[in-house]
Scaffold this active site. Sequence first.
Site, PDB file in Angstrom:
ATOM      1  N   ARG A   1      -2.514  -1.281  10.539  1.00 29.77           N
ATOM      2  CA  ARG A   1      -2.567  -2.742  10.704  1.00 29.77           C
ATOM      3  C   ARG A   1      -2.238  -3.132  12.141  1.00 29.77           C
ATOM      4  NH1 ARG A   1       1.153  -4.281   5.433  1.00 29.77           N
ATOM      5  NH2 ARG A   1       0.079  -2.923   3.947  1.00 29.77           N
TER       6      ARG A   1
ATOM      7  N   LYS B   1       9.370   0.172   8.539  1.00 26.72           N
ATOM      8  CA  LYS B   1       9.346   0.586   9.945  1.00 26.72           C
ATOM      9  C   LYS B   1       9.481  -0.649  10.829  1.00 26.72           C
ATOM     10  CE  LYS B   1       6.655   4.754   9.006  1.00 26.72           C
ATOM     11  NZ  LYS B   1       5.385   5.493   9.211  1.00 26.72           N
TER      12      LYS B   1
ATOM     13  N   LYS C   1       6.987   2.700  17.468  1.00 24.49           N
ATOM     14  CA  LYS C   1       5.589   3.100  17.679  1.00 24.49           C
ATOM     15  C   LYS C   1       4.632   1.975  17.308  1.00 24.49           C
ATOM     16  CE  LYS C   1       4.916   3.670  13.148  1.00 24.49           C
ATOM     17  NZ  LYS C   1       3.917   2.999  12.290  1.00 24.49           N
TER      18      LYS C   1
ATOM     19  N   LYS D   1       6.772  -9.316  -6.960  1.00 20.66           N
ATOM     20  CA  LYS D   1       6.851 -10.741  -7.301  1.00 20.66           C
ATOM     21  C   LYS D   1       5.521 -11.313  -7.784  1.00 20.66           C
ATOM     22  CE  LYS D   1      10.688 -11.914  -4.199  1.00 20.66           C
ATOM     23  NZ  LYS D   1      11.150 -12.773  -3.078  1.00 20.66           N
TER      24      LYS D   1
ATOM     25  N   SER E   1       0.813  -1.220   0.000  1.00 18.44           N
ATOM     26  CA  SER E   1       0.000   0.000   0.000  1.00 18.44           C
ATOM     27  C   SER E   1       0.847   1.270   0.000  1.00 18.44           C
ATOM     28  CB  SER E   1      -0.962  -0.008   1.188  1.00 18.44           C
ATOM     29  OG  SER E   1      -0.262  -0.174   2.408  1.00 18.44           O
ATOM     30  N   PHE E   2       1.864   1.335   0.866  1.00 19.83           N
ATOM     31  CA  PHE E   2       2.633   2.574   0.968  1.00 19.83           C
ATOM     32  C   PHE E   2       3.537   2.772  -0.242  1.00 19.83           C
ATOM     33  CE2 PHE E   2       5.489   5.499   3.595  1.00 19.83           C
ATOM     34  CZ  PHE E   2       4.599   6.553   3.490  1.00 19.83           C
TER      35      PHE E   2
ATOM     36  N   GLU F   1       4.057  -5.283  10.965  1.00 22.21           N
ATOM     37  CA  GLU F   1       5.454  -5.112  11.379  1.00 22.21           C
ATOM     38  C   GLU F   1       5.621  -5.160  12.895  1.00 22.21           C
ATOM     39  OE1 GLU F   1       8.159  -5.105   9.690  1.00 22.21           O
ATOM     40  OE2 GLU F   1       8.111  -3.822   7.914  1.00 22.21           O
TER      41      GLU F   1
END
Length: 332
Positions: A256, A106, A192, A32, A11-12, A282
Amino acid sequence: MRKITVFGMGSFGTALANVLAQNGHDVLMWGKNVENVDELNTHHMNKNYLKDAKLDSSIKATVDLNKAVQFSDIYLMALPTKAIREVSKDIDQLLTSKKTFIHVAKGIENDTFKRVSEMIEDSISSEHNGGIGVLSGPSHAEEVVIKQPTTVAASSKDNNVSKLIQDLFMNDYLRVYTNNDLVGVELGGALKNIIAIASGIVAGMGWGDNAKAALMTRGLAEISRLGEKLGADPMTFLGLGGIGDLIVTCTSTHSRNYTLGFKLGQGKTAEEALKEMKMVVEGIYTTKSVYHLAQQEGVEMPITNALYEVLFEDVPVSKSVRTLMERDKKAE
């Protein structure tokens, strides 16, 4: 106009590829998944990650790593932390000249406790490394792609790289500040996510604003303690890469990490929650890394410890919260 390769089609990465294309740059994305690549090339969409967003028609995509590597001298590494080292090594094998690496991951590597810029530096030969920087801050892809006002920070050990990032991305809806504290900006973005999962748990359990505010405040204290021990400027955590990113991630269903925490707070196991989400979170990996890193560095991180117990030791959420609230009396 510059040529830029975006590695990763999440998405980012997709939202930032769109920013770059709208800023007049020539963008090639690498991924991929053949279906994702075909969809972007044919329909200018990436429905797996940004459902309804129509992307700039100039963006192209490929599954050919060599084609992606040879396309440009500027690489945007928009990959999960756990994929950074492997893909960077694969890229290095195909390089013949220096490239500039900009990452937006991140996280912290599980085995080495290294930041993402350090992972890239390890993986790219010195003769191919033209500088490494990060773009970070409060920036949900879902808002960036529809041009909602967003402000972020660009950081590198090389101020020229920070300024390059600023020049590439900044426009009338994405404002970019430079920051010379690479350690702090990377740690703020990674740490964070731990607090965001915990914040989601608080919301999922139905608790109020008092608990949410306390969690974010004490969470920022943990982030600052570890960051300062690792060489960051404590003031960085009061900026976009610190409290800015913390607030947006701890309060939004776009996150998320927050969403995972919310499901945990409602009584689901981590395995059940992740199965429902079908996306990389993450904060899970970061919690594991930071739990062990904090012990190694002798830094007190009670919220991180409590979340580690919930995620990896099957301790009930209610018990972990009680343990936090019943800790010994302390000064703030």
